[in-house]
Design a protein around this motif. Sequence first.
Motif, PDB file in Angstrom:
ATOM      1  N   MET A   1       0.842  -1.196   0.000  1.00 49.14           N
ATOM      2  CA  MET A   1       0.000   0.000   0.000  1.00 49.14           C
ATOM      3  C   MET A   1       0.874   1.242   0.000  1.00 49.14           C
ATOM      4  O   MET A   1       1.869   1.308   0.717  1.00 49.14           O
ATOM      5  CB  MET A   1      -0.913   0.004   1.230  1.00 49.14           C
ATOM      6  CG  MET A   1      -1.840   1.219   1.304  1.00 49.14           C
ATOM      7  SD  MET A   1      -2.927   1.223   2.753  1.00 49.14           S
ATOM      8  CE  MET A   1      -4.018  -0.141   2.328  1.00 49.14           C
ATOM      9  N   GLY A   2       0.516   2.234  -0.828  1.00 41.77           N
ATOM     10  CA  GLY A   2       1.271   3.468  -0.883  1.00 41.77           C
ATOM     11  C   GLY A   2       1.091   4.303   0.358  1.00 41.77           C
ATOM     12  O   GLY A   2       0.170   4.096   1.159  1.00 41.77           O
ATOM     13  N   GLN A   3       1.962   5.259   0.532  1.00 37.34           N
ATOM     14  CA  GLN A   3       1.930   6.116   1.708  1.00 37.34           C
ATOM     15  C   GLN A   3       0.940   7.265   1.520  1.00 37.34           C
ATOM     16  O   GLN A   3       0.750   7.757   0.409  1.00 37.34           O
ATOM     17  CB  GLN A   3       3.332   6.697   1.963  1.00 37.34           C
ATOM     18  CG  GLN A   3       4.356   5.644   2.344  1.00 37.34           C
ATOM     19  CD  GLN A   3       3.983   4.931   3.631  1.00 37.34           C
ATOM     20  OE1 GLN A   3       3.700   5.571   4.653  1.00 37.34           O
ATOM     21  NE2 GLN A   3       3.981   3.612   3.589  1.00 37.34           N
ATOM     22  N   PRO A   4       0.308   7.704   2.601  1.00 34.19           N
ATOM     23  CA  PRO A   4      -0.563   8.881   2.500  1.00 34.19           C
ATOM     24  C   PRO A   4       0.247  10.123   2.184  1.00 34.19           C
ATOM     25  O   PRO A   4       1.455  10.189   2.461  1.00 34.19           O
ATOM     26  CB  PRO A   4      -1.211   8.961   3.882  1.00 34.19           C
ATOM     27  CG  PRO A   4      -0.292   8.205   4.794  1.00 34.19           C
ATOM     28  CD  PRO A   4       0.328   7.133   3.959  1.00 34.19           C
ATOM     29  N   ALA A   5      -0.409  11.098   1.605  1.00 32.20           N
ATOM     30  CA  ALA A   5       0.232  12.355   1.236  1.00 32.20           C
ATOM     31  C   ALA A   5      -0.237  13.471   2.151  1.00 32.20           C
ATOM     32  O   ALA A   5      -1.241  13.350   2.855  1.00 32.20           O
ATOM     33  CB  ALA A   5      -0.111  12.697  -0.219  1.00 32.20           C
ATOM     34  N   SER A   6       0.481  14.575   2.126  1.00 31.35           N
ATOM     35  CA  SER A   6       0.100  15.734   2.924  1.00 31.35           C
ATOM     36  C   SER A   6      -1.195  16.330   2.394  1.00 31.35           C
ATOM     37  O   SER A   6      -1.343  16.556   1.188  1.00 31.35           O
ATOM     38  CB  SER A   6       1.214  16.779   2.870  1.00 31.35           C
ATOM     39  OG  SER A   6       0.870  17.921   3.626  1.00 31.35           O
ATOM     40  N   LEU A   7      -2.153  16.585   3.296  1.00 32.72           N
ATOM     41  CA  LEU A   7      -3.422  17.208   2.925  1.00 32.72           C
ATOM     42  C   LEU A   7      -3.576  18.597   3.518  1.00 32.72           C
ATOM     43  O   LEU A   7      -4.036  19.515   2.850  1.00 32.72           O
ATOM     44  CB  LEU A   7      -4.607  16.344   3.376  1.00 32.72           C
ATOM     45  CG  LEU A   7      -4.800  14.990   2.708  1.00 32.72           C
ATOM     46  CD1 LEU A   7      -6.072  14.337   3.252  1.00 32.72           C
ATOM     47  CD2 LEU A   7      -4.873  15.107   1.196  1.00 32.72           C
ATOM     48  N   ALA A   8      -3.229  18.757   4.786  1.00 33.71           N
ATOM     49  CA  ALA A   8      -3.449  20.042   5.466  1.00 33.71           C
ATOM     50  C   ALA A   8      -2.409  20.245   6.545  1.00 33.71           C
ATOM     51  O   ALA A   8      -1.918  19.294   7.147  1.00 33.71           O
ATOM     52  CB  ALA A   8      -4.856  20.092   6.073  1.00 33.71           C
ATOM     53  N   ALA A  42      -5.872   2.571  -1.519  1.00 37.12           N
ATOM     54  CA  ALA A  42      -6.161   2.429  -0.094  1.00 37.12           C
ATOM     55  C   ALA A  42      -7.634   2.063   0.091  1.00 37.12           C
ATOM     56  O   ALA A  42      -8.517   2.692  -0.484  1.00 37.12           O
ATOM     57  CB  ALA A  42      -5.841   3.725   0.644  1.00 37.12           C
ATOM     58  N   VAL A  43      -7.895   1.023   0.879  1.00 38.13           N
ATOM     59  CA  VAL A  43      -9.257   0.575   1.142  1.00 38.13           C
ATOM     60  C   VAL A  43      -9.798   1.325   2.357  1.00 38.13           C
ATOM     61  O   VAL A  43      -9.156   1.360   3.409  1.00 38.13           O
ATOM     62  CB  VAL A  43      -9.304  -0.942   1.389  1.00 38.13           C
ATOM     63  CG1 VAL A  43     -10.711  -1.384   1.781  1.00 38.13           C
ATOM     64  CG2 VAL A  43      -8.836  -1.686   0.143  1.00 38.13           C
ATOM     65  N   VAL A  44     -10.970   1.919   2.186  1.00 34.48           N
ATOM     66  CA  VAL A  44     -11.522   2.776   3.236  1.00 34.48           C
ATOM     67  C   VAL A  44     -13.018   2.541   3.371  1.00 34.48           C
ATOM     68  O   VAL A  44     -13.670   1.988   2.487  1.00 34.48           O
ATOM     69  CB  VAL A  44     -11.290   4.269   2.924  1.00 34.48           C
ATOM     70  CG1 VAL A  44      -9.821   4.614   2.978  1.00 34.48           C
ATOM     71  CG2 VAL A  44     -11.863   4.620   1.558  1.00 34.48           C
ATOM     72  N   MET A 195     -10.062   4.178  -2.548  1.00 34.81           N
ATOM     73  CA  MET A 195     -10.208   5.597  -2.863  1.00 34.81           C
ATOM     74  C   MET A 195     -10.529   5.788  -4.341  1.00 34.81           C
ATOM     75  O   MET A 195     -11.379   6.610  -4.704  1.00 34.81           O
ATOM     76  CB  MET A 195      -8.934   6.354  -2.503  1.00 34.81           C
ATOM     77  CG  MET A 195      -8.663   6.472  -1.016  1.00 34.81           C
ATOM     78  SD  MET A 195      -9.929   7.425  -0.128  1.00 34.81           S
ATOM     79  CE  MET A 195      -9.816   9.019  -0.924  1.00 34.81           C
ATOM     80  N   HIS A 196      -9.866   5.009  -5.195  1.00 36.16           N
ATOM     81  CA  HIS A 196     -10.151   5.086  -6.633  1.00 36.16           C
ATOM     82  C   HIS A 196     -11.596   4.691  -6.900  1.00 36.16           C
ATOM     83  O   HIS A 196     -12.307   5.346  -7.678  1.00 36.16           O
ATOM     84  CB  HIS A 196      -9.188   4.172  -7.398  1.00 36.16           C
ATOM     85  CG  HIS A 196      -9.319   4.253  -8.884  1.00 36.16           C
ATOM     86  ND1 HIS A 196      -8.653   3.397  -9.730  1.00 36.16           N
ATOM     87  CD2 HIS A 196     -10.057   5.074  -9.689  1.00 36.16           C
ATOM     88  CE1 HIS A 196      -8.963   3.692 -10.996  1.00 36.16           C
ATOM     89  NE2 HIS A 196      -9.810   4.701 -10.989  1.00 36.16           N
ATOM     90  N   GLY A 197     -12.059   3.621  -6.248  1.00 34.07           N
ATOM     91  CA  GLY A 197     -13.427   3.168  -6.441  1.00 34.07           C
ATOM     92  C   GLY A 197     -14.440   4.228  -6.072  1.00 34.07           C
ATOM     93  O   GLY A 197     -15.434   4.442  -6.776  1.00 34.07           O
ATOM     94  N   MET A 198     -14.188   4.930  -4.969  1.00 36.41           N
ATOM     95  CA  MET A 198     -15.146   5.947  -4.531  1.00 36.41           C
ATOM     96  C   MET A 198     -15.116   7.161  -5.462  1.00 36.41           C
ATOM     97  O   MET A 198     -16.174   7.715  -5.796  1.00 36.41           O
ATOM     98  CB  MET A 198     -14.846   6.359  -3.094  1.00 36.41           C
ATOM     99  CG  MET A 198     -15.991   7.065  -2.405  1.00 36.41           C
ATOM    100  SD  MET A 198     -17.452   6.015  -2.287  1.00 36.41           S
ATOM    101  CE  MET A 198     -18.615   7.179  -1.583  1.00 36.41           C
TER     102      MET A 198
END
Length: 332
Positions: A1-8, A42-44, A195-198
């Motif tokens: 799984m890839g790493q999360p990125a900066s959002l805020a 990422a599965v959410v 995330m892609h699915g949503m």
Amino acid sequence: MGQPASLAEVWRGPFQESHHVGHAVICDGSGQIVAAWGDPDAVVLPRSSSKMIQALPLVTSGAADARGLTTEHLALACASHQGAAIHVERVNRWLADLGLDDSALLCGPQVSRDTDLKLAMIRNYETPCRVHNNCSGKHAGFLTLAQHLGAGPDYVDPDHPVQAACLEAFETVTDQASPGFGIDGCSAPNFATTMHGMARAMAWFATSAQRSDTMSTSASRLVEAMHTHPELVAGEGRACTRLMRVASEPVALKTGAEGYFTAILPTRGLGVAVKAADGATRAAECAIAALLVRLEMLDAEHPEVKAFLNPPIVNRDGLVTGEIRPAPGLLA
């Protein structure tokens, strides 16, 4: 799984005090990723950001038309509302039209988030009801569908025909088999996807008016109801309502618990999904505002937009001590 990125980022004076990371995906009508931050795979759990998907069977089944539901009903079916009078009165009338009352709702009671109504109820020694729950409109939709299908009253059971219809709709529009579900705050199953699915699902909704099949025309009706009645989708003071009102083009926005947010952009044929990894609402609101500014749907200088894009941090004495900022990569 890839790493999360900066959002805020959260700044206090010259210091970056906190940092929110997560995932964000923008998809086009073909389901292809236009832009992404973090891990699209990422599965959410999208939580309440998926309510328009859960409302699809209400319309596709013919239940909505059989009951003469209006755009207000459909907006409430997609809503995470404030439990204000405009929401409670409409859901109560909906239940009455079904020959039901508050006890039929399986979402649990919740204190109204509307200050005026909450204080009035306290003064009158009134107990919060299930209709005050932010999900009561969705549950009224579930009850309408259950009656139409001739199914039993336990409509939140994962094996109930209502939830089977919701899962089928969910997997169709995300174009993925869901790996499972969690039980949401309102007791209904909440199906997981990537995330892609949503984002793909939101783009499918965004382009639904371009197609003529029953599922697409049903989705188009839900999108229209949401952007026609932003005050019913959330309520006064809430990000969904405020940002929909000031967008340069029609847009349907939907928040979800634990830092989720989605956007449907019909004129662009785009769908957006955002997830703050730490579940922070402030990060998701900042990120969705930034992405809509990036897409030129919102004006970064508009006061209603700045309230979420760059909300000030105010101390107990009313002094502005800092601000929240979107990660630089979101805006351009």
